[in-house]
Design a protein around this motif. Structure first.
Motif, PDB file in Angstrom:
ATOM      1  N   GLY A  28     -10.348   7.293   7.354  1.00 47.59           N
ATOM      2  CA  GLY A  28     -10.499   7.463   5.918  1.00 47.59           C
ATOM      3  C   GLY A  28     -10.521   8.921   5.511  1.00 47.59           C
ATOM      4  N   LEU A  29      -9.804   9.238   4.458  1.00 48.19           N
ATOM      5  CA  LEU A  29      -9.741  10.603   3.936  1.00 48.19           C
ATOM      6  C   LEU A  29      -9.773  10.562   2.418  1.00 48.19           C
ATOM      7  CD1 LEU A  29      -6.826  12.007   6.149  1.00 48.19           C
ATOM      8  CD2 LEU A  29      -9.218  12.718   6.293  1.00 48.19           C
ATOM      9  N   SER A  30     -10.261  11.630   1.818  1.00 48.54           N
ATOM     10  CA  SER A  30     -10.215  11.711   0.365  1.00 48.54           C
ATOM     11  C   SER A  30      -8.780  11.936  -0.080  1.00 48.54           C
ATOM     12  CB  SER A  30     -11.093  12.853  -0.131  1.00 48.54           C
ATOM     13  OG  SER A  30     -10.529  14.108   0.244  1.00 48.54           O
ATOM     14  N   ARG A  31      -8.506  11.531  -1.299  1.00 47.59           N
ATOM     15  CA  ARG A  31      -7.153  11.723  -1.815  1.00 47.59           C
ATOM     16  C   ARG A  31      -6.797  13.210  -1.884  1.00 47.59           C
ATOM     17  NH1 ARG A  31      -5.667   9.488  -7.531  1.00 47.59           N
ATOM     18  NH2 ARG A  31      -6.866   7.627  -7.022  1.00 47.59           N
ATOM     19  N   SER A  32      -7.792  14.035  -2.181  1.00 50.51           N
ATOM     20  CA  SER A  32      -7.530  15.479  -2.230  1.00 50.51           C
ATOM     21  C   SER A  32      -7.206  16.022  -0.839  1.00 50.51           C
ATOM     22  CB  SER A  32      -8.737  16.215  -2.813  1.00 50.51           C
ATOM     23  OG  SER A  32      -9.897  16.010  -2.019  1.00 50.51           O
ATOM     24  N   ARG A  33      -7.865  15.478   0.193  1.00 59.04           N
ATOM     25  CA  ARG A  33      -7.569  15.911   1.560  1.00 59.04           C
ATOM     26  C   ARG A  33      -6.175  15.475   1.979  1.00 59.04           C
ATOM     27  NH1 ARG A  33      -7.846  19.791   5.021  1.00 59.04           N
ATOM     28  NH2 ARG A  33      -8.102  19.146   7.193  1.00 59.04           N
ATOM     29  N   LEU A  34      -5.774  14.275   1.586  1.00 60.28           N
ATOM     30  CA  LEU A  34      -4.418  13.814   1.870  1.00 60.28           C
ATOM     31  C   LEU A  34      -3.385  14.723   1.189  1.00 60.28           C
ATOM     32  CD1 LEU A  34      -4.874   9.952   1.506  1.00 60.28           C
ATOM     33  CD2 LEU A  34      -4.249  11.180   3.591  1.00 60.28           C
ATOM     34  N   ALA A  58      -4.665  -0.430   2.602  1.00 55.75           N
ATOM     35  CA  ALA A  58      -5.678   0.581   2.311  1.00 55.75           C
ATOM     36  C   ALA A  58      -6.569   0.115   1.166  1.00 55.75           C
ATOM     37  CB  ALA A  58      -5.027   1.922   1.963  1.00 55.75           C
ATOM     38  N   VAL A  59      -7.740   0.718   1.095  1.00 58.20           N
ATOM     39  CA  VAL A  59      -8.644   0.514  -0.030  1.00 58.20           C
ATOM     40  C   VAL A  59      -9.087   1.883  -0.529  1.00 58.20           C
ATOM     41  CG1 VAL A  59      -9.480  -1.751   0.689  1.00 58.20           C
ATOM     42  CG2 VAL A  59     -10.618   0.301   1.536  1.00 58.20           C
ATOM     43  N   GLU A  60      -9.341   1.961  -1.817  1.00 57.49           N
ATOM     44  CA  GLU A  60      -9.865   3.191  -2.416  1.00 57.49           C
ATOM     45  C   GLU A  60     -11.289   2.946  -2.882  1.00 57.49           C
ATOM     46  OE1 GLU A  60      -7.251   6.432  -4.560  1.00 57.49           O
ATOM     47  OE2 GLU A  60      -6.896   4.459  -5.435  1.00 57.49           O
ATOM     48  N   GLU A  61     -12.143   3.925  -2.674  1.00 56.96           N
ATOM     49  CA  GLU A  61     -13.527   3.807  -3.121  1.00 56.96           C
ATOM     50  C   GLU A  61     -14.081   5.193  -3.392  1.00 56.96           C
ATOM     51  OE1 GLU A  61     -15.665   3.512   1.234  1.00 56.96           O
ATOM     52  OE2 GLU A  61     -14.712   1.713   0.416  1.00 56.96           O
ATOM     53  N   LEU A  62     -15.074   5.254  -4.243  1.00 57.54           N
ATOM     54  CA  LEU A  62     -15.716   6.528  -4.529  1.00 57.54           C
ATOM     55  C   LEU A  62     -16.672   6.871  -3.396  1.00 57.54           C
ATOM     56  CD1 LEU A  62     -16.519   6.215  -8.337  1.00 57.54           C
ATOM     57  CD2 LEU A  62     -14.702   7.568  -7.254  1.00 57.54           C
ATOM     58  N   PRO A  63     -16.756   8.148  -3.025  1.00 52.47           N
ATOM     59  CA  PRO A  63     -17.673   8.537  -1.942  1.00 52.47           C
ATOM     60  C   PRO A  63     -19.113   8.276  -2.332  1.00 52.47           C
ATOM     61  CG  PRO A  63     -16.784  10.481  -3.056  1.00 52.47           C
ATOM     62  CD  PRO A  63     -16.020   9.298  -3.584  1.00 52.47           C
ATOM     63  N   GLU A  64     -19.910   7.841  -1.354  1.00 57.44           N
ATOM     64  CA  GLU A  64     -21.318   7.552  -1.620  1.00 57.44           C
ATOM     65  C   GLU A  64     -22.114   8.837  -1.784  1.00 57.44           C
ATOM     66  OE1 GLU A  64     -22.885   5.098   1.429  1.00 57.44           O
ATOM     67  OE2 GLU A  64     -21.483   3.444   1.084  1.00 57.44           O
ATOM     68  N   PRO A  74     -11.311  10.121  -4.820  1.00 57.13           N
ATOM     69  CA  PRO A  74     -11.561   8.833  -4.155  1.00 57.13           C
ATOM     70  C   PRO A  74     -11.275   8.915  -2.656  1.00 57.13           C
ATOM     71  CG  PRO A  74     -10.173   8.566  -6.106  1.00 57.13           C
ATOM     72  CD  PRO A  74     -10.248  10.027  -5.833  1.00 57.13           C
ATOM     73  N   LEU A  75     -12.029   8.135  -1.886  1.00 56.66           N
ATOM     74  CA  LEU A  75     -11.768   8.001  -0.460  1.00 56.66           C
ATOM     75  C   LEU A  75     -10.740   6.903  -0.230  1.00 56.66           C
ATOM     76  CD1 LEU A  75     -15.362   8.187   1.075  1.00 56.66           C
ATOM     77  CD2 LEU A  75     -13.571   9.920   1.211  1.00 56.66           C
ATOM     78  N   VAL A  76      -9.810   7.168   0.656  1.00 52.68           N
ATOM     79  CA  VAL A  76      -8.790   6.186   1.019  1.00 52.68           C
ATOM     80  C   VAL A  76      -9.061   5.763   2.456  1.00 52.68           C
ATOM     81  CG1 VAL A  76      -6.331   5.703   1.181  1.00 52.68           C
ATOM     82  CG2 VAL A  76      -7.161   7.394  -0.476  1.00 52.68           C
ATOM     83  N   ARG A  77      -9.346   4.481   2.642  1.00 55.82           N
ATOM     84  CA  ARG A  77      -9.688   3.969   3.966  1.00 55.82           C
ATOM     85  C   ARG A  77      -8.698   2.886   4.382  1.00 55.82           C
ATOM     86  NH1 ARG A  77     -14.649   5.884   5.237  1.00 55.82           N
ATOM     87  NH2 ARG A  77     -16.163   6.295   3.577  1.00 55.82           N
ATOM     88  N   PRO A  78      -8.493   2.731   5.694  1.00 56.59           N
ATOM     89  CA  PRO A  78      -7.664   1.616   6.139  1.00 56.59           C
ATOM     90  C   PRO A  78      -8.347   0.292   5.804  1.00 56.59           C
ATOM     91  CG  PRO A  78      -8.712   2.694   8.015  1.00 56.59           C
ATOM     92  CD  PRO A  78      -8.991   3.547   6.821  1.00 56.59           C
ATOM     93  N   HIS A  79      -7.570  -0.680   5.381  1.00 54.78           N
ATOM     94  CA  HIS A  79      -8.140  -1.977   5.002  1.00 54.78           C
ATOM     95  C   HIS A  79      -8.495  -2.749   6.269  1.00 54.78           C
ATOM     96  CE1 HIS A  79      -9.051  -5.549   2.838  1.00 54.78           C
ATOM     97  NE2 HIS A  79      -8.479  -5.160   1.721  1.00 54.78           N
ATOM     98  N   LYS A  80      -9.741  -3.181   6.351  1.00 57.20           N
ATOM     99  CA  LYS A  80     -10.198  -3.881   7.547  1.00 57.20           C
ATOM    100  C   LYS A  80      -9.528  -5.240   7.709  1.00 57.20           C
ATOM    101  CE  LYS A  80     -14.209  -6.167   5.466  1.00 57.20           C
ATOM    102  NZ  LYS A  80     -15.671  -6.395   5.564  1.00 57.20           N
ATOM    103  N   ASP A  81      -8.974  -5.788   6.601  1.00 59.02           N
ATOM    104  CA  ASP A  81      -8.315  -7.086   6.670  1.00 59.02           C
ATOM    105  C   ASP A  81      -6.806  -6.973   6.898  1.00 59.02           C
ATOM    106  OD1 ASP A  81     -10.621  -8.609   6.414  1.00 59.02           O
ATOM    107  OD2 ASP A  81     -10.586  -8.494   4.236  1.00 59.02           O
ATOM    108  N   ALA A  82      -6.331  -5.766   7.134  1.00 56.72           N
ATOM    109  CA  ALA A  82      -4.986  -5.587   7.683  1.00 56.72           C
ATOM    110  C   ALA A  82      -5.169  -5.567   9.193  1.00 56.72           C
ATOM    111  CB  ALA A  82      -4.368  -4.285   7.200  1.00 56.72           C
ATOM    112  N   VAL A  83      -4.686  -6.594   9.878  1.00 53.28           N
ATOM    113  CA  VAL A  83      -5.086  -6.805  11.266  1.00 53.28           C
ATOM    114  C   VAL A  83      -3.894  -7.028  12.180  1.00 53.28           C
ATOM    115  CG1 VAL A  83      -7.275  -7.831  10.529  1.00 53.28           C
ATOM    116  CG2 VAL A  83      -5.330  -9.317  11.029  1.00 53.28           C
TER     117      VAL A  83
END
Length: 393
Positions: A28-34, A58-64, A74-83
């Protein structure tokens, strides 16, 4: 190191591959880091991320806990349900697992067998376990394919198992057989080579460009080599068979490393009837019986000699030990380090570290899944749209 993208619409797929690759390997990386890593502009990255979200990768979420002024990236993370499904056929069991694009093993089943399975038996058992595990996945799951980690020589061009001596397989079109049985795109590779990839991407070798992985299992000892950040496969994909190299000092002339450094010998001398890896490790670590201690010391000495040769030839930054080899290393860490240093050339020994595999028993499932994810990373939209998501009949 930055992975450069391209803003031209004609290479959108390349850019999509670049972004999903970074997200997958980092977790997972922030969109700005990407944006910084790819060199693409913010709107292009936003569009690519939106496409990955739409594809279910992928899923997008705000950092905690964000307390910065302004809108956080926003953080961009790999989707856990892509398997991917992953399978490891061995002489004593067939293990099938579900691995998310986040490199987490979601579930797995180990089906023990009385004897080394034939290719047909392995395919039948695998297909049954895939169907069982598939029924437990949520409806939203994106199934990307199946990867197999086989203890043998696997031709990289087509997934044909040219020779798996412990399984008794020869010239088996295993990839094609699995694809026909599961109706999924399938890839097959050597188990230890895939273990090397898994440790390089997510384990002890994270950030290391030159490493050697040695795996000790029921089928002997295999190896994988990462050189300059890439898996060294050889012309046919057969490189890394360290277990079939001869060792000096063996009781039987011409004996190989896996004849002398051998899980079955440990189980016998330790009186451990089960093949549970945790039970074997505890027995190795707590051994007090003179015969057991002598056997552990002998195997450590043989393994250390092999490591000295490996380090002198390949000059890796890291040697990673998996399977029961990791238990031997934990039991005799200082002694193995001393023995390896005895005959290793000084500068090469100064450059190398020895470590236990960080991914534990899940390493081969994660490595097998990387076969699938590697293809997805090359062209995410094409692969996802080509894989049927309905249950296998």
């Amino acid at each position: 190191m930055a992975v450069r993208g391209n803003n031209l619409d004609t290479v959108r797929r390349h850019n999509l591959s670049t972004v999903v690759g970074l997200v997958h390997r980092s977790g997972g990386l922030s969109r700005s880091r990407l944006t910084a890593l790819t060199g693409l502009n913010r709107s292009t990255v936003a569009a690519l991320v939106a496409e990955l979200v739409e594809l279910g990768l992928a899923v997008e979420e705000l950092p905690e806990g964000t307390r910065t002024v302004g809108r956080p990236s926003p953080l961009v993370r790999p989707h856990k349900d892509a398997v991917a499904f992953a399978v490891n056929p061995e002489v004593d069991a067939i293990t099938v697992g579900v691995v998310g694009l986040d490199a987490v093993v979601r579930s797995h089943v180990r089906r023990e067998v009385d004897a080394a399975p034939t290719p047909e038996e392995a395919v039948r058992i695998t297909a049954g376990l895939v169907s069982e595990l598939r029924s437990e996945l949520p409806d939203r799951a994106v199934i990307l394919g199946l990867g197999a980690a086989v203890p043998g020589l696997v031709r990289s061009s087509d997934g044909c198992v040219r020779l798996a001596p412990h399984l008794g397989w020869e010239d088996v079109p295993f990839s094609a057989m699995l694809a026909e049985a599961t109706l999924l795109p399938c890839w097959v590779g050597n188990d230890a080579s895939l273990g090397a990839v898994a440790e390089r991407n997510f384990g002890a070798g994270d950030g290391v460009s030159d490493l050697v992985y040695l795996n000790g299992g029921a089928s002997g000892i295999g190896g994988g080599m990462i050189v300059g950040g890439e898996l060294l496969g050889g012309v046919g994909g057969f490189a890394g068979e360290f277990g079939h190299t001869r060792v000096a000092g063996a009781a039987v002339p011409g004996a190989t490393l896996e004849d002398e450094v051998n899980r079955a010998r440990l189980l016998d001398v330790l009186n451990v009837p089960a093949v549970d890896s945790d039970q074997l490790e505890q027995a190795v670590l707590s051994a007090l019986d003179d015969d057991a201690v002598a056997e552990i010391d002998r195997q450590v000495d043989m393994l250390s000699t092999a490591l000295r040769n490996t380090i002198n030839i390949l000059n890796p930054a890291l040697v990673v030990l998996g399977g029961f080899l990791g238990a031997l290393y934990d039991a005799r860490t200082d002694e193995m380090t001393r023995l390896v240093g005895l005959q290793t050339l000084g500068p090469a020994f100064e450059d190398v570290a020895i470590a236990r595999a960080a991914l534990g028993d899940e390493i081969l499932l994660i490595g097998a899944a990387e076969l699938v994810f590697g293809s997805v990373l090359d062209d995410p939209a094409r692969i996802v749209n080509a894989v049927p998501q309905h249950p296998v009949e």
